[in-house]
Design a protein around this motif. Structure first.
Motif, PDB file in Angstrom:
ATOM      1  N   CYS A   1      73.803  11.931  18.327  1.00  0.00           N
ATOM      2  CA  CYS A   1      73.794  10.506  18.677  1.00  0.00           C
ATOM      3  C   CYS A   1      73.203  10.246  20.055  1.00  0.00           C
ATOM      4  O   CYS A   1      72.992   9.094  20.428  1.00  0.00           O
TER       5      CYS A   1
ATOM      6  N   CYS B   1      74.542  14.824  23.286  1.00  0.00           N
ATOM      7  CA  CYS B   1      74.854  15.092  21.888  1.00  0.00           C
ATOM      8  C   CYS B   1      73.549  15.103  21.104  1.00  0.00           C
ATOM      9  O   CYS B   1      72.748  14.179  21.211  1.00  0.00           O
TER      10      CYS B   1
ATOM     11  N   CYS C   1      81.571  15.828  20.249  1.00  0.00           N
ATOM     12  CA  CYS C   1      81.119  14.556  20.815  1.00  0.00           C
ATOM     13  C   CYS C   1      82.182  13.474  20.660  1.00  0.00           C
ATOM     14  O   CYS C   1      82.724  13.286  19.578  1.00  0.00           O
TER      15      CYS C   1
ATOM     16  N   CYS D   1      80.475  10.535  18.136  1.00  0.00           N
ATOM     17  CA  CYS D   1      80.176  10.753  16.717  1.00  0.00           C
ATOM     18  C   CYS D   1      80.839  11.994  16.134  1.00  0.00           C
ATOM     19  O   CYS D   1      80.737  12.245  14.939  1.00  0.00           O
TER      20      CYS D   1
HETATM   21 ZN   LIG Z   1      77.394  12.295  19.274  1.00  0.00          ZN
END
Ligand SMILES: [Zn+2]
Length: 117
Positions: A32, A29, A49, A52
């Protein structure tokens, strides 16, 4: 040559094609840093994701099938003679690294943790 004696060597045995697939299919991701894998750990919702909710993902430039194959080729060229050497001396432990990661880690731990050998 330092004069040090190698008393144990470990060879992680992997299938090249499977290794290429394993590494080349990783992505993270962009927001994050959560790690994913196309086959083994895709996001629950494609393109989103789990952690997040981000929708942007990155793949390492050096994780392509080509570069992984090149690294494996270099590994075999440089390491195969050593493996044969240690095997002849009877100090080679081999681990089937195509097993689940926790099993591989377990096997490694048994070999390298001081006091258990
Ligand atoms: Zn993420």
């Amino acid at each position: 040559e330092t004069g040090q004696q190698v008393t144990a060597a470990i060879s992680l045995e992997v299938d090249d094609a499977a290794m290429v697939a394993r590494v080349a299919c990783r992505f993270t991701c962009a927001a994050c840093g959560e790690g994913y894998h196309d086959d083994f750990k895709p996001p629950a919702i494609a393109g989103r994701c789990d952690r997040c909710g981000g929708a942007a993902f990155t793949r390492r430039a050096d994780d392509t099938a080509e570069t992984v194959a090149a690294r494996l080729a270099a590994y075999h060229a440089q390491t195969a003679p050593l493996i044969a050497h240690y095997r002849r001396r009877g100090v080679l432990e081999t681990i089937d690294a195509m097993q689940p990661i926790d099993v591989v880690a377990d096997n490694l731990g048994r070999i390298v943790v001081p006091g258990t050998a």
